[in-house]
Design an enzyme around this catalytic site. Structure first.
Site, PDB file in Angstrom:
ATOM      1  N   LEU A 200       0.852  -1.201   0.000  1.00  0.00           N
ATOM      2  CA  LEU A 200       0.000   0.000   0.000  1.00  0.00           C
ATOM      3  C   LEU A 200       0.878   1.236   0.000  1.00  0.00           C
ATOM      4  O   LEU A 200       1.742   1.364   0.873  1.00  0.00           O
ATOM      5  CB  LEU A 200      -0.824   0.068   1.300  1.00  0.00           C
ATOM      6  CG  LEU A 200      -2.026  -0.840   1.506  1.00  0.00           C
ATOM      7  CD1 LEU A 200      -2.534  -0.654   2.935  1.00  0.00           C
ATOM      8  CD2 LEU A 200      -3.146  -0.505   0.516  1.00  0.00           C
ATOM      9  N   HIS A 201       0.699   2.122  -0.958  1.00  0.00           N
ATOM     10  CA  HIS A 201       1.470   3.367  -0.894  1.00  0.00           C
ATOM     11  C   HIS A 201       0.778   4.560  -1.550  1.00  0.00           C
ATOM     12  O   HIS A 201       1.278   5.677  -1.468  1.00  0.00           O
ATOM     13  CB  HIS A 201       2.851   3.172  -1.523  1.00  0.00           C
ATOM     14  CG  HIS A 201       2.809   3.097  -3.021  1.00  0.00           C
ATOM     15  ND1 HIS A 201       2.549   1.926  -3.687  1.00  0.00           N
ATOM     16  CD2 HIS A 201       2.959   4.048  -3.973  1.00  0.00           C
ATOM     17  CE1 HIS A 201       2.566   2.161  -4.987  1.00  0.00           C
ATOM     18  NE2 HIS A 201       2.805   3.440  -5.198  1.00  0.00           N
TER      19      HIS A 201
END
Ligand code: UD1
Length: 349
Positions: A200-201
């Site tokens: 996740l970014h």
């Protein structure tokens, strides 16, 4: 010999650059500029070491900043290099701020730009990447498109693409032979433990509230989750004191390419908001759950392999268990994008 400058700066660009650089170097004077957008050892150096990529001729060491300051800093540094080196063409990859800086600097100096991974659209202008892609496509002379959808997107906007297939597939095919069988040292789990691989970014998934909510939901999936955490995401966890002692989520450092491929090969499924990982999941024949409302790779959703699962209403466990109606037919070329790009540039320069 004609001169090409390739501009790279962020993790996925190092991977995309490797297969192309190998071919370009045989026919051109190829010079690489690393903007320094990514700079941590496990976000940058490790890729050059393990893929045996020659050290970039230039590194601008820009680092993190606001979008304007980061992009402007890159442009200033790139302009000086372009003045000195006088390239015949500048190559940019994907949709990062390094892509935008490279394309914009070159076109303002009347240097032709080749955009690799052109025509991708999320149709979500809140994403900085969408702004970067649209701009890069518009000002490039060569728009190398990875999918038929990308070709159509370009056509719809009055541009012409050159279909290459996905350059990440070139890298995937080449480096798959190096994957490790025993991955317990990578995941931290004992051998044969069933797990899902999480990344996740995206900016919109890493606000305090969004991140908390996503991690809480994922922890309830009742499967071990291996989470190589991006420094941006880690910074948000730390800043807001978000708990990290989840029952099922195992936080690990960002992985290099070979270790990531190894972890992909043995995962039950992939949960991600990354563009690249959606395709790597597909190439490895793994189900993917994408924590977004849209994707630039809609073919993976149509094939049943990928499902968009953004909000709290989406049942993650069900998305993981789904098994029927999934096909993994080739969608993104044959893994010879680098050869098509090299030949096109050779013929036209
Ligand atoms: C960038 C790209 C995104 C791509 C991603 C791959 C843009 C607008 N976005 O997002 O499209 O999918 O790279 O990873 O260019 N940081 C570190 N060390 C690093 C790099 C980043 O600590 O080596 C932290 C910093 O807190 C930084 C934050 O991560 O502020 C965000 O980094 P940045 O390069 O601005 O964007 P990404 O989120 O990595």
């Amino acid at each position: 010999m004609k001169k090409i400058i390739s501009v790279i700066g962020a993790r996925p660009q190092f991977i995309k650059h490797e297969p192309l650089k190998r071919l370009l170097s045989e026919h051109f004077n190829e010079i690489t500029v690393h903007t320094g957008q990514h700079y941590d050892s496990n976000m940058s150096r490790i890729f050059f070491t393990e893929m045996n990529i020659k050290e970039p001729e230039y590194n601008l060491r820009i680092g993190s900043n606001t979008h304007a300051a980061q992009t402007a800093g890159m442009m200033k540094g790139l302009e000086e290099i372009f003045i000195k080196e006088k390239p015949d063409i500048v190559i940019v990859y994907g949709d990062t701020n390094s892509t935008l800086a490279g394309a914009l600097t070159a076109v303002k100096m009347h240097i032709d730009v080749a955009h690799i991974e052109a025509g991708m659209r999320s149709f979500n202008m809140d994403m900085p990447e969408e702004i970067n892609r649209i701009t890069a496509d518009r000002i490039s002379r060569y728009n190398f498109a990875p999918s038929q959808t990308a070709m159509i997107n370009l056509e719809n906007e009055g541009m012409t693409g050159i279909f290459t297939g996905d350059i990440m597939y070139d890298a995937f095919k080449y480096f798959s032979k190096y994957v490790k069988e025993d991955i317990s040292a990578i995941t931290g789990l004992s051998e044969n433990t069933s797990y899902a691989l999480l990344t996740l970014h995206r900016a919109y998934n890493t606000t305090e509230d969004a991140l908390k909510q996503i991690l809480d939901r994922i922890d309830k999936m009742n499967i071990d989750i291996v989470f190589p955490i991006h420094p941006r995401t880690l910074a948000v966890l730390k800043k807001h004191n978000i708990k990290t002692d989840y029952s099922h989520i195992h936080f690990i450092e960002p992985l290099g390419y070979i270790d990531m491929l190894s972890a992909i090969m043995q995962t039950e499924c992939i949960i991600t908001d990354s563009g690249g990982l959606q395709k790597e999941a597909y190439y490895a024949g793994k189900k993917c759950i994408t924590i977004r409302t849209e994707t630039e790779w809609p073919e993976t959703v149509k094939s049943g392999a990928n499902v968009l699962c953004p909000g709290a209403e989406c049942d993650l466990r069900r998305a993981m268990r789904r098994d029927e109606g999934i096909t993994f037919n080739p969608l993104y070329g044959n893994g010879n994008a680098s050869a098509i790009i090299t030949t096109t540039l050779l013929e036209s320069l």
